[in-house]
Design a protein around this motif. Structure first.
Motif, short mmCIF file in Angstrom:
data_model
loop_
_atom_site.label_atom_id
_atom_site.label_comp_id
_atom_site.label_asym_id
_atom_site.label_seq_id
_atom_site.Cartn_x
_atom_site.Cartn_y
_atom_site.Cartn_z
N VAL A 1 0.85 -1.05 -0.03
CA VAL A 1 -0.04 0.09 -0.06
C VAL A 1 0.92 1.10 0.12
CG1 VAL A 1 -1.66 1.16 1.36
CG2 VAL A 1 -1.87 -1.23 1.06
N LYS B 1 0.13 4.37 -0.78
CA LYS B 1 -0.55 6.01 -0.63
C LYS B 1 0.49 6.90 -0.08
CE LYS B 1 -3.19 5.03 3.24
NZ LYS B 1 -4.30 3.77 3.55
N ASN C 1 -5.11 4.81 -2.34
CA ASN C 1 -6.54 5.41 -1.95
C ASN C 1 -7.13 6.36 -2.77
OD1 ASN C 1 -5.42 3.75 0.00
ND2 ASN C 1 -6.87 4.58 1.36
N ILE D 1 -8.03 0.91 -3.42
CA ILE D 1 -8.48 0.45 -1.71
C ILE D 1 -9.31 1.56 -1.22
CG2 ILE D 1 -6.83 -1.48 -1.75
CD1 ILE D 1 -5.22 0.52 0.12
N MET E 1 -14.09 -7.24 1.16
CA MET E 1 -13.07 -6.71 1.59
C MET E 1 -13.44 -6.17 2.98
SD MET E 1 -12.08 -3.24 1.98
CE MET E 1 -11.13 -2.03 1.47
N ILE F 1 -12.22 -3.44 6.27
CA ILE F 1 -11.10 -2.76 7.26
C ILE F 1 -11.43 -2.98 8.45
CG2 ILE F 1 -10.00 -0.50 7.40
CD1 ILE F 1 -10.90 0.37 4.55
N MET G 1 -3.97 -5.56 7.67
CA MET G 1 -3.05 -4.36 7.42
C MET G 1 -2.11 -4.47 8.24
SD MET G 1 -6.38 -1.61 7.15
CE MET G 1 -5.60 -0.52 7.65
N THR G 2 -1.05 -3.61 8.40
CA THR G 2 0.26 -3.75 8.87
C THR G 2 -0.08 -4.25 10.44
OG1 THR G 2 1.42 -1.86 7.82
CG2 THR G 2 2.06 -2.44 10.10
N ARG H 1 -3.30 -6.17 2.88
CA ARG H 1 -2.76 -4.87 2.26
C ARG H 1 -1.82 -4.01 3.49
NH1 ARG H 1 -8.53 -5.00 2.93
NH2 ARG H 1 -8.30 -3.55 4.56
N VAL H 2 -0.61 -4.09 3.19
CA VAL H 2 0.30 -3.54 4.00
C VAL H 2 1.01 -2.33 3.52
CG1 VAL H 2 2.37 -4.31 5.49
CG2 VAL H 2 0.68 -5.86 5.08
N GLY H 3 0.94 -1.19 4.33
CA GLY H 3 1.69 -0.10 3.89
C GLY H 3 2.64 0.35 4.81
N THR H 4 2.51 0.68 6.22
CA THR H 4 3.43 1.07 7.21
C THR H 4 4.34 0.00 7.09
OG1 THR H 4 1.27 2.27 8.26
CG2 THR H 4 3.65 2.18 9.23
N ARG I 1 3.20 7.21 7.37
CA ARG I 1 2.88 8.00 6.32
C ARG I 1 2.83 9.35 6.71
NH1 ARG I 1 -0.05 3.50 5.18
NH2 ARG I 1 -1.36 4.08 6.78
#
Ligand SMILES: *Cc1c(COP(=O)(O)O)cnc(C)c1O
Length: 230
Positions: free
Chosen positions: A32, A34, A55, A76, A158, A160, A201-202, A217-220, A226
């Motif tokens: 992820v 963004k 996003n 997402i 999906m 969250i 997620m993370t 869905r992994v961002g951090t 962010r």
């Protein structure tokens, strides 16, 4: 840094699969990205990432043309109907379909651009007021309506999950959405499959994998914190 983070996240996914008796090939890691600059996405790409999650429509418009064509882009974030036209030919999967009107707009734009669009239905499992997504009992009706749209293909669900300190607190929601997806797949609705579960997620992806996630869905955990103020 990004390479090591990717290795670590992939290792933890593999271990979660092992604990759950799953084949880790069933689970795709979405990076992820963004708010993150192209250079960071390129680094992840060089280390094997081919699935990226974004996003915002504007960021998708900017990034997609500048990165390799074999990337699968995942929308997402919450999607406004008037912006569907900007991403319809750029993304592989829209995770955030939460109304029939949005699905109808996707149908209209898909037909116009001569593409087929895969989508997931977003479910607000914990019924948090701050989140988008359907309530659990609204999902089957919505799936039936969207199934009639010839250019829109529902591929799964999906969610969250809430932001929690202890990821175990979210296990109940992951279990419940998986049960919901099994119930829907038993209905054998034409043009609907329930092969995808996008969750985790993370903070909670390992629990999600143990409970059946096929997309995490992994961002951090890959790119670091962010900064939204840039
Ligand atoms: C930002 C975002 C993520 C990634 O969150 P992290 O906690 O940074 O891993 C995943 N899914 C959605 C829908 C998001 O908006």
């Amino acid at each position: 840094m990004i390479a090591e983070n990717l290795d670590e996240v992939r290792k933890r996914i593999d271990q979660a699969c092992e604990r759950a008796g799953r084949d880790s090939k069933e689970v795709t890691l979405i990076a992820v990205s963004k708010t993150k600059p192209l250079a960071m996405l390129e680094e992840a790409y060089a280390h094997g990432s081919r699935d990226f999650g974004e996003n915002w429509v504007q960021e998708i418009q900017e990034k997609v043309p500048l990165l390799p064509a074999d990337i699968h882009w995942h929308m997402i974030g919450h999607l406004q109907r008037n912006k569907v036209k900007y991403i319809i030919d750029k993304v592989s999967l829209i995770h955030s379909v939460d109304s029939v009107r949005l699905a109808e707009e996707i149908e209209k734009q898909a037909e116009k651009h001569n593409v087929e669009m895969d989508v997931l239905i977003e479910v607000n499992m914990a019924e948090e007021e701050t989140k988008f997504g359907l309530k659990k009992d609204e999902v089957i009706q919505m799936v039936r309506e969207c199934a009639k749209l010839p250019h829109v293909h529902i591929k799964g669900l999906m969610t969250i999950a809430p932001f929690v300190e202890n990821p175990e607190d979210n296990r109940q929601y992951f279990k419940a959405i998986r049960e919901l997806s099994v119930d829907i797949s038993r209905e054998n609705i034409d043009n609907v499959s329930m092969g995808i579960l996008s969750m985790g997620m993370t903070g909670d992806f390992e629990v999600a994998v143990e409970e059946g996630a096929t997309l995490v869905r992994v961002g951090t955990g890959i790119f670091g914190e962010r900064n939204y103020n840039k």
